[in-house]
Design a protein around this motif. Sequence first.
Motif, PDB file in Angstrom:
ATOM      1  N   VAL A  13       0.883  -1.116  -0.008  1.00 58.54           N
ATOM      2  CA  VAL A  13      -0.024  -0.235  -0.154  1.00 58.54           C
ATOM      3  C   VAL A  13       0.843   1.223   0.035  1.00 58.54           C
ATOM      4  O   VAL A  13       1.641   1.402   0.759  1.00 58.54           O
ATOM      5  CB  VAL A  13      -0.888   0.004   1.265  1.00 58.54           C
ATOM      6  N   VAL A  14       0.699   2.047  -0.901  1.00 59.75           N
ATOM      7  CA  VAL A  14       1.524   3.374  -0.960  1.00 59.75           C
ATOM      8  C   VAL A  14       1.048   4.159   0.233  1.00 59.75           C
ATOM      9  O   VAL A  14      -0.083   4.538   0.641  1.00 59.75           O
ATOM     10  CB  VAL A  14       0.969   4.150  -2.228  1.00 59.75           C
ATOM     11  N   LYS A  15       2.074   4.706   0.884  1.00 59.85           N
ATOM     12  CA  LYS A  15       1.891   5.646   2.084  1.00 59.85           C
ATOM     13  C   LYS A  15       2.256   7.060   1.715  1.00 59.85           C
ATOM     14  O   LYS A  15       1.470   7.707   2.560  1.00 59.85           O
ATOM     15  CB  LYS A  15       2.819   5.034   3.308  1.00 59.85           C
ATOM     16  N   ASP A  16       3.077   7.245   1.159  1.00 57.31           N
ATOM     17  CA  ASP A  16       3.583   8.660   0.700  1.00 57.31           C
ATOM     18  C   ASP A  16       4.301   8.649  -0.554  1.00 57.31           C
ATOM     19  O   ASP A  16       4.929   7.641  -0.963  1.00 57.31           O
ATOM     20  CB  ASP A  16       4.449   9.291   2.023  1.00 57.31           C
ATOM     21  N   ILE A  17       4.383   9.930  -1.197  1.00 60.77           N
ATOM     22  CA  ILE A  17       5.336  10.109  -2.234  1.00 60.77           C
ATOM     23  C   ILE A  17       6.069  11.127  -1.945  1.00 60.77           C
ATOM     24  O   ILE A  17       5.601  12.338  -1.466  1.00 60.77           O
ATOM     25  CB  ILE A  17       4.351  10.514  -3.221  1.00 60.77           C
ATOM     26  N   LEU A  18       7.364  11.232  -2.008  1.00 62.40           N
ATOM     27  CA  LEU A  18       8.298  11.915  -1.749  1.00 62.40           C
ATOM     28  C   LEU A  18       8.679  12.752  -2.964  1.00 62.40           C
ATOM     29  O   LEU A  18       9.402  12.200  -4.086  1.00 62.40           O
ATOM     30  CB  LEU A  18       9.569  11.138  -1.306  1.00 62.40           C
ATOM     31  N   GLY A  19       8.616  13.843  -3.345  1.00 61.42           N
ATOM     32  CA  GLY A  19       8.720  14.717  -4.356  1.00 61.42           C
ATOM     33  C   GLY A  19       7.891  15.915  -4.150  1.00 61.42           C
ATOM     34  O   GLY A  19       7.021  16.229  -3.418  1.00 61.42           O
ATOM     35  N   PRO A  34      -1.357   7.862  -2.411  1.00 60.69           N
ATOM     36  CA  PRO A  34      -1.321   7.324  -1.113  1.00 60.69           C
ATOM     37  C   PRO A  34      -2.687   6.504  -0.765  1.00 60.69           C
ATOM     38  O   PRO A  34      -3.938   6.846  -1.198  1.00 60.69           O
ATOM     39  CB  PRO A  34      -1.395   8.652  -0.020  1.00 60.69           C
ATOM     40  N   GLY A  35      -2.649   5.483  -0.356  1.00 57.30           N
ATOM     41  CA  GLY A  35      -3.661   4.675   0.120  1.00 57.30           C
ATOM     42  C   GLY A  35      -3.962   3.529  -1.220  1.00 57.30           C
ATOM     43  O   GLY A  35      -4.960   2.706  -0.813  1.00 57.30           O
ATOM     44  N   LYS A  36      -3.424   3.786  -2.365  1.00 56.21           N
ATOM     45  CA  LYS A  36      -3.589   2.748  -3.356  1.00 56.21           C
ATOM     46  C   LYS A  36      -2.717   1.383  -2.953  1.00 56.21           C
ATOM     47  O   LYS A  36      -1.542   1.383  -2.827  1.00 56.21           O
ATOM     48  CB  LYS A  36      -3.301   3.541  -4.711  1.00 56.21           C
ATOM     49  N   ARG A  37      -3.313   0.307  -3.592  1.00 52.26           N
ATOM     50  CA  ARG A  37      -2.493  -0.611  -3.403  1.00 52.26           C
ATOM     51  C   ARG A  37      -1.966  -1.055  -4.839  1.00 52.26           C
ATOM     52  O   ARG A  37      -2.295  -0.901  -5.686  1.00 52.26           O
ATOM     53  CB  ARG A  37      -3.537  -2.033  -3.019  1.00 52.26           C
ATOM     54  N   ILE A  38      -0.418  -1.319  -4.653  1.00 52.94           N
ATOM     55  CA  ILE A  38       0.196  -1.666  -5.946  1.00 52.94           C
ATOM     56  C   ILE A  38       0.833  -3.055  -5.837  1.00 52.94           C
ATOM     57  O   ILE A  38       1.241  -3.560  -4.582  1.00 52.94           O
ATOM     58  CB  ILE A  38       1.128  -0.502  -6.106  1.00 52.94           C
ATOM     59  N   THR A  39       1.126  -3.745  -7.048  1.00 53.10           N
ATOM     60  CA  THR A  39       1.786  -4.950  -6.857  1.00 53.10           C
ATOM     61  C   THR A  39       3.240  -4.881  -7.497  1.00 53.10           C
ATOM     62  O   THR A  39       3.492  -4.493  -8.678  1.00 53.10           O
ATOM     63  CB  THR A  39       1.076  -6.005  -7.540  1.00 53.10           C
ATOM     64  N   LEU A  40       4.363  -5.145  -6.679  1.00 51.72           N
ATOM     65  CA  LEU A  40       5.656  -5.031  -7.365  1.00 51.72           C
ATOM     66  C   LEU A  40       5.899  -6.312  -7.922  1.00 51.72           C
ATOM     67  O   LEU A  40       5.944  -7.450  -7.295  1.00 51.72           O
ATOM     68  CB  LEU A  40       6.620  -4.789  -6.225  1.00 51.72           C
ATOM     69  N   SER A  66      12.107   5.127  -6.134  1.00 49.96           N
ATOM     70  CA  SER A  66      12.702   5.541  -4.864  1.00 49.96           C
ATOM     71  C   SER A  66      11.788   6.603  -3.864  1.00 49.96           C
ATOM     72  O   SER A  66      12.067   6.977  -3.001  1.00 49.96           O
ATOM     73  CB  SER A  66      14.194   6.148  -5.074  1.00 49.96           C
ATOM     74  N   LYS A  67      10.820   7.374  -4.719  1.00 47.53           N
ATOM     75  CA  LYS A  67      10.116   8.203  -4.287  1.00 47.53           C
ATOM     76  C   LYS A  67       8.645   7.761  -3.612  1.00 47.53           C
ATOM     77  O   LYS A  67       8.049   8.630  -3.141  1.00 47.53           O
ATOM     78  CB  LYS A  67       9.778   9.233  -5.367  1.00 47.53           C
ATOM     79  N   ILE A  68       8.520   6.471  -3.840  1.00 47.28           N
ATOM     80  CA  ILE A  68       7.236   5.838  -3.474  1.00 47.28           C
ATOM     81  C   ILE A  68       7.359   5.182  -2.311  1.00 47.28           C
ATOM     82  O   ILE A  68       7.985   4.086  -2.026  1.00 47.28           O
ATOM     83  CB  ILE A  68       6.697   4.704  -4.551  1.00 47.28           C
ATOM     84  N   VAL A  69       6.937   5.584  -1.162  1.00 47.69           N
ATOM     85  CA  VAL A  69       6.962   4.985   0.326  1.00 47.69           C
ATOM     86  C   VAL A  69       5.878   4.008   0.379  1.00 47.69           C
ATOM     87  O   VAL A  69       4.672   4.383   0.309  1.00 47.69           O
ATOM     88  CB  VAL A  69       7.064   6.045   1.303  1.00 47.69           C
ATOM     89  N   VAL A  70       6.227   2.703   0.704  1.00 45.33           N
ATOM     90  CA  VAL A  70       5.173   1.724   0.792  1.00 45.33           C
ATOM     91  C   VAL A  70       5.231   1.031   1.863  1.00 45.33           C
ATOM     92  O   VAL A  70       6.131   1.030   2.953  1.00 45.33           O
ATOM     93  CB  VAL A  70       5.190   0.557  -0.301  1.00 45.33           C
ATOM     94  N   GLU A  71       4.031   0.281   2.573  1.00 44.58           N
ATOM     95  CA  GLU A  71       4.108  -0.597   3.806  1.00 44.58           C
ATOM     96  C   GLU A  71       3.375  -1.853   3.380  1.00 44.58           C
ATOM     97  O   GLU A  71       2.705  -2.158   2.665  1.00 44.58           O
ATOM     98  CB  GLU A  71       2.968   0.397   4.710  1.00 44.58           C
TER      99      GLU A  71
END
Length: 71
Positions: A13-19, A34-40, A66-71
């Motif tokens: 889940v995306v927690k924050d975008i650094l940029g 933020p809040g969106k579910r993504i699959t690596l 590197s700007k996508i903070v995930v949990e």
Amino acid sequence: METLLDKKPGVYVVKDILGGHGCNQRFYELGICPGKRITLISSGDCGPILIRVGNTKIALGRGMASKIVVE
């Protein structure tokens, strides 16, 4: 705080975008917010990484990943 570059393939889940505003706008256009579910799907030691957002596959450069903070 871990970014996509720190993770192994899986669902996150995306927690924050650094940029800045332009970076955030570009991610929003790609459906990444933020809040969106993504699959690596794949991430190696070099080259772009492959993610899935909804039904869309997206190749991201390592700088953008590197700007996508995930949990």
